[in-house]
Design a protein around this motif. Structure first.
Motif, PDB file in Angstrom:
ATOM      1  N   ALA A 107       4.413  15.460  -4.047  1.00 32.76           N
ATOM      2  CA  ALA A 107       5.400  16.560  -3.487  1.00 32.76           C
ATOM      3  C   ALA A 107       5.745  15.547  -2.037  1.00 32.76           C
ATOM      4  O   ALA A 107       7.070  15.490  -0.877  1.00 32.76           O
ATOM      5  N   ALA A 108       5.299  15.272  -0.775  1.00 35.39           N
ATOM      6  CA  ALA A 108       5.297  14.676   0.119  1.00 35.39           C
ATOM      7  C   ALA A 108       6.129  13.363   0.095  1.00 35.39           C
ATOM      8  O   ALA A 108       6.606  13.144   1.077  1.00 35.39           O
ATOM      9  N   ALA A 109       6.039  12.901  -0.934  1.00 34.19           N
ATOM     10  CA  ALA A 109       6.475  10.929  -0.616  1.00 34.19           C
ATOM     11  C   ALA A 109       8.329  11.149  -1.329  1.00 34.19           C
ATOM     12  O   ALA A 109       9.053  11.343  -0.350  1.00 34.19           O
ATOM     13  N   LEU A 110       8.125  12.319  -2.157  1.00 35.46           N
ATOM     14  CA  LEU A 110       9.922  12.628  -1.744  1.00 35.46           C
ATOM     15  C   LEU A 110      10.830  14.072  -1.073  1.00 35.46           C
ATOM     16  O   LEU A 110      11.467  13.815  -0.969  1.00 35.46           O
ATOM     17  N   THR A 111       9.452  14.287   0.017  1.00 34.98           N
ATOM     18  CA  THR A 111      10.284  15.469   0.668  1.00 34.98           C
ATOM     19  C   THR A 111      10.443  14.672   2.380  1.00 34.98           C
ATOM     20  O   THR A 111      10.520  14.780   2.831  1.00 34.98           O
ATOM     21  N   GLY A 112       9.788  13.329   2.394  1.00 36.75           N
ATOM     22  CA  GLY A 112       9.210  12.956   3.081  1.00 36.75           C
ATOM     23  C   GLY A 112       9.646  11.624   3.783  1.00 36.75           C
ATOM     24  O   GLY A 112      11.264  11.814   3.121  1.00 36.75           O
ATOM     25  N   ASP A 142       0.891  -1.109  -0.378  1.00 42.92           N
ATOM     26  CA  ASP A 142       0.027   0.408  -0.159  1.00 42.92           C
ATOM     27  C   ASP A 142       0.642   1.190   0.032  1.00 42.92           C
ATOM     28  O   ASP A 142       1.630   1.156   0.473  1.00 42.92           O
ATOM     29  N   THR A 143       0.648   2.069  -0.525  1.00 41.85           N
ATOM     30  CA  THR A 143       0.619   4.247  -0.621  1.00 41.85           C
ATOM     31  C   THR A 143       1.238   4.235   1.106  1.00 41.85           C
ATOM     32  O   THR A 143       0.110   3.672   1.631  1.00 41.85           O
ATOM     33  N   PRO A 144       2.284   4.593   1.099  1.00 44.71           N
ATOM     34  CA  PRO A 144       2.838   4.492   2.618  1.00 44.71           C
ATOM     35  C   PRO A 144       1.708   5.695   3.315  1.00 44.71           C
ATOM     36  O   PRO A 144       1.148   6.528   3.187  1.00 44.71           O
ATOM     37  N   GLU A 145       0.892   5.608   4.747  1.00 47.58           N
ATOM     38  CA  GLU A 145       0.311   6.315   5.338  1.00 47.58           C
ATOM     39  C   GLU A 145       0.197   7.521   5.162  1.00 47.58           C
ATOM     40  O   GLU A 145      -0.438   8.939   4.922  1.00 47.58           O
ATOM     41  N   SER A 146       1.843   8.485   5.567  1.00 46.12           N
ATOM     42  CA  SER A 146       1.626   9.335   5.904  1.00 46.12           C
ATOM     43  C   SER A 146       1.387  10.555   4.029  1.00 46.12           C
ATOM     44  O   SER A 146       1.394  11.236   4.209  1.00 46.12           O
ATOM     45  N   ILE A 147       2.143   9.441   3.020  1.00 46.23           N
ATOM     46  CA  ILE A 147       1.896   9.934   1.276  1.00 46.23           C
ATOM     47  C   ILE A 147       0.605   9.950   1.475  1.00 46.23           C
ATOM     48  O   ILE A 147      -0.297  11.574   0.494  1.00 46.23           O
ATOM     49  N   CYS A 148      -0.843   9.770   1.804  1.00 50.83           N
ATOM     50  CA  CYS A 148      -2.090   9.043   2.018  1.00 50.83           C
ATOM     51  C   CYS A 148      -2.467  10.238   2.807  1.00 50.83           C
ATOM     52  O   CYS A 148      -3.389  10.806   2.105  1.00 50.83           O
ATOM     53  N   GLU A 149      -1.663  10.616   3.627  1.00 50.78           N
ATOM     54  CA  GLU A 149      -2.482  11.788   4.643  1.00 50.78           C
ATOM     55  C   GLU A 149      -2.179  13.537   4.177  1.00 50.78           C
ATOM     56  O   GLU A 149      -2.683  13.846   4.076  1.00 50.78           O
ATOM     57  N   ALA A 150      -0.944  13.170   3.564  1.00 49.37           N
ATOM     58  CA  ALA A 150      -0.811  14.399   2.785  1.00 49.37           C
ATOM     59  C   ALA A 150      -2.061  14.490   1.396  1.00 49.37           C
ATOM     60  O   ALA A 150      -2.588  16.009   1.093  1.00 49.37           O
ATOM     61  N   ALA A 151      -1.901  13.289   0.959  1.00 48.88           N
ATOM     62  CA  ALA A 151      -3.447  14.029   0.049  1.00 48.88           C
ATOM     63  C   ALA A 151      -4.832  13.925   0.127  1.00 48.88           C
ATOM     64  O   ALA A 151      -5.689  14.936   0.099  1.00 48.88           O
ATOM     65  N   VAL A 152      -4.890  13.085   1.485  1.00 55.59           N
ATOM     66  CA  VAL A 152      -6.313  13.680   2.292  1.00 55.59           C
ATOM     67  C   VAL A 152      -6.389  15.322   2.809  1.00 55.59           C
ATOM     68  O   VAL A 152      -7.307  16.063   2.459  1.00 55.59           O
ATOM     69  N   GLU A 153      -5.200  15.561   3.140  1.00 57.21           N
ATOM     70  CA  GLU A 153      -5.003  16.936   3.777  1.00 57.21           C
ATOM     71  C   GLU A 153      -4.818  17.928   2.543  1.00 57.21           C
ATOM     72  O   GLU A 153      -5.697  19.153   2.975  1.00 57.21           O
ATOM     73  N   ALA A 154      -4.813  17.595   1.312  1.00 56.54           N
ATOM     74  CA  ALA A 154      -4.796  18.896   0.709  1.00 56.54           C
ATOM     75  C   ALA A 154      -6.256  18.935   0.187  1.00 56.54           C
ATOM     76  O   ALA A 154      -7.026  19.511  -0.345  1.00 56.54           O
ATOM     77  N   ILE A 155      -7.319  17.808   0.634  1.00 60.12           N
ATOM     78  CA  ILE A 155      -8.575  17.934  -0.451  1.00 60.12           C
ATOM     79  C   ILE A 155      -9.322  18.392   0.980  1.00 60.12           C
ATOM     80  O   ILE A 155      -9.910  18.966   0.566  1.00 60.12           O
ATOM     81  N   GLU A 156      -8.658  18.231   1.790  1.00 56.91           N
ATOM     82  CA  GLU A 156      -9.467  19.283   2.639  1.00 56.91           C
ATOM     83  C   GLU A 156      -9.117  20.549   2.781  1.00 56.91           C
ATOM     84  O   GLU A 156     -10.308  21.567   3.150  1.00 56.91           O
ATOM     85  N   HIS A 157      -8.097  21.017   2.565  1.00 59.42           N
ATOM     86  CA  HIS A 157      -8.094  22.393   2.648  1.00 59.42           C
ATOM     87  C   HIS A 157      -8.987  22.960   1.050  1.00 59.42           C
ATOM     88  O   HIS A 157      -8.098  23.860   0.293  1.00 59.42           O
ATOM     89  N   GLY A 158      -8.798  22.216  -0.079  1.00 61.57           N
ATOM     90  CA  GLY A 158      -9.214  22.904  -0.907  1.00 61.57           C
ATOM     91  C   GLY A 158      -8.414  22.321  -2.363  1.00 61.57           C
ATOM     92  O   GLY A 158      -9.066  23.246  -3.352  1.00 61.57           O
ATOM     93  N   GLU A 159      -7.418  21.718  -2.463  1.00 66.23           N
ATOM     94  CA  GLU A 159      -6.623  22.153  -3.213  1.00 66.23           C
ATOM     95  C   GLU A 159      -7.339  20.519  -4.484  1.00 66.23           C
ATOM     96  O   GLU A 159      -6.351  19.915  -4.967  1.00 66.23           O
ATOM     97  N   THR A 160      -8.053  21.374  -5.490  1.00 70.91           N
ATOM     98  CA  THR A 160      -9.001  20.222  -6.164  1.00 70.91           C
ATOM     99  C   THR A 160      -8.939  20.791  -7.283  1.00 70.91           C
ATOM    100  O   THR A 160     -10.309  20.637  -7.770  1.00 70.91           O
ATOM    101  N   ARG A 161      -8.058  21.799  -7.442  1.00 67.89           N
ATOM    102  CA  ARG A 161      -8.722  22.649  -8.605  1.00 67.89           C
ATOM    103  C   ARG A 161      -7.210  22.835  -9.511  1.00 67.89           C
ATOM    104  O   ARG A 161      -6.205  21.877  -9.431  1.00 67.89           O
ATOM    105  N   TYR A 162      -7.474  22.941 -10.541  1.00 66.06           N
ATOM    106  CA  TYR A 162      -6.282  23.105 -11.920  1.00 66.06           C
ATOM    107  C   TYR A 162      -5.088  23.983 -11.475  1.00 66.06           C
ATOM    108  O   TYR A 162      -4.941  24.629 -10.117  1.00 66.06           O
ATOM    109  N   THR A 163      -3.974  22.870 -11.963  1.00 69.00           N
ATOM    110  CA  THR A 163      -2.405  23.419 -11.586  1.00 69.00           C
ATOM    111  C   THR A 163      -2.184  24.109 -13.163  1.00 69.00           C
ATOM    112  O   THR A 163      -2.180  24.168 -13.577  1.00 69.00           O
ATOM    113  N   SER A 164      -0.458  24.596 -12.688  1.00 69.10           N
ATOM    114  CA  SER A 164       0.283  24.731 -13.670  1.00 69.10           C
ATOM    115  C   SER A 164       0.580  23.700 -14.583  1.00 69.10           C
ATOM    116  O   SER A 164       0.927  22.622 -13.548  1.00 69.10           O
ATOM    117  N   ALA A 165       0.176  23.444 -15.455  1.00 70.93           N
ATOM    118  CA  ALA A 165       0.657  22.121 -16.710  1.00 70.93           C
ATOM    119  C   ALA A 165       1.702  21.854 -16.024  1.00 70.93           C
ATOM    120  O   ALA A 165       1.998  20.782 -16.137  1.00 70.93           O
TER     121      ALA A 165
END
Length: 402
Positions: A283-288, A46-69
């Motif tokens: 990002a969390a995976a690469l820096t965590g 499974d994907t490590p828990e800390s990485i999944c938590e970063a994704a959940v946190e992104a959703i909770e903070h509304g980071e669900t829109r387009y990004t730069s290409a």
């Protein structure tokens, strides 16, 4: 129903053979067959828990829109940190392309640069998509067959002979899918010496498995060894294999600004951007904390040792011990020409793989898919229990051959 005329881009290529093999296993399982699949090139962790938590946190903070290409600032910064740490080189935002998996990044690079008649050198055995990606982008793959005696690695002489006035790219995959071969520093230096004589040749370094190695020393990248060639090297990596994130679909490429600019232009027209939530996770995976990676690699190491020993005990099969990734390229020359119980002859490695599936209920991928026969690929990204059961079944199926 009206007929639909398909483009030559589509009709000139085939489906990914490894994906076809995996789909066939799924179909048989749906029919009630108990199939032991050694086809899939993805971690069973499974994907490590800390990485999944970063994704959940992104959703909770509304980071669900387009990004730069070319990705979020956070992911680009993470990639820059990783590139400096891993390759000893800085890079800038306009030298980074973020794609929906490493596969898209490779396709974008070829799409951005190939014209009809351009050649792409691909050492065999190769990952199944390289040649078709070249073809669908108007290129011509030039396959260089390596040998088991050379550890499935291209030699400088082979590279020199393959280069022509039409050569546009050389693709290097280290550690390799399907062989697990890892180019040493001296081997890369020797290839770099050849490349210095051919200034028009670009190099695509597919380093997607470079954290999954079974020695204390991590393999160096070509861009680290030959920094004078950096202006024509595209280094491709991602989070899929290292962090058990295949479904998150984040890959990235670092390379010359002109190339990256063209690739990002294509991203803007094809996919707009990668998933914002997946980017936060990457990002969390690469820096965590990297301890989970070490645990997974240790498990792969143990599975590799088990699988290599077991395969070399089976009549008609042999293999080298891979230095990285989670695949073994198994030599099945000893089975070619043998007769099955129904009288049919195992004429090639495709027939061997078919026989294992029908008689042993074990899924493998034949070497024809990777451009070098007579071999088949197994993935050891599964448990030792599954590996052991699969090898037992294969051995029993081989025992009834004549």
């Amino acid at each position: 129903m009206p007929s639909i005329r398909l483009s030559e881009r589509v009709t000139s290529i085939k489906e990914s053979p490894s994906a076809v093999a995996a789909d066939h296993v799924r179909d048989l399982r749906a029919q009630g067959r108990n199939i032991l699949s050694l086809t899939v090139g993805q971690p069973d962790f499974d994907t490590p828990e800390s990485i999944c938590e970063a994704a959940v946190e992104a959703i909770e903070h509304g980071e669900t829109r387009y990004t730069s290409a070319n990705g979020t600032p956070e992911l680009r910064n993470a990639i820059k940190q990783y590139y400096l740490r891993r390759y000893g080189r800085p890079c800038e935002d306009d030298e980074i392309c973020v794609g929906v998996g490493g596969k898209q990044v490779i396709a974008l690079a070829l799409m951005a640069t190939l014209c009809p008649g351009d050649e792409v050198i691909v050492p065999a055995p190769y990952w199944v998509s390289y040649t078709d990606m070249a073809i669908m982008n108007s290129g011509t793959p030039v396959v260089v067959e390596t040998t088991e005696a050379d550890g499935f690695k291209m030699t400088p002489d082979e590279l020199e002979q393959a280069i022509s006035d039409s050569t546009r790219w050389l693709i290097l995959n280290s550690p390799s899918n399907p062989s697990g071969a890892v180019y040493s520093t001296s081997e890369l230096q020797a290839l770099a010496d050849v490349l210095r004589k051919h200034s028009d040749v670009l190099v695509l370094c597919d380093d997607i498995y470079n954290e999954i190695v079974f020695s204390d020393a991590k393999p160096e990248g070509l861009v680290s060894i030959a920094p004078d060639l950096a202006d024509r090297i595209l280094t491709v990596n991602g989070v899929s294999k290292t962090y058990a994130m295949t479904g998150w679909r984040i890959g990235f490429g670092i390379g010359p600004k002109a190339l990256i600019g063209a690739m990002n232009k294509l991203v803007s027209q094809i996919s707009s951007c990668a998933s914002s939530v997946s980017q936060a996770a990457a990002a969390a995976a690469l820096t965590g904390d990297q301890s989970a990676v070490g645990k997974m690699v240790q498990a792969y190491h143990e599975r590799r040792d088990f699988a290599v020993e077991r395969i070399n005990q089976i009549d008609g099969l042999s293999c080298l011990s891979p230095d990285g990734a989670f695949y073994i390229y198994v030599n099945c020359a000893g089975l070619i020409g043998r007769h099955c119980p129904d009288g049919t002859v195992l004429s090639d490695d495709a027939a061997v793989s078919d026989y294992f599936l029908s008689q042993a209920s074990v899924g493998t991928v034949p070497g024809t898919a990777y451009g070098l026969s007579p071999y088949f690929r197994i993935s050891f990204a599964t448990s030792i229990q599954v590996l052991g059961d699969a090898f037992d079944s294969i051995e029993q199926a081989i025992a009834v051959l004549q």
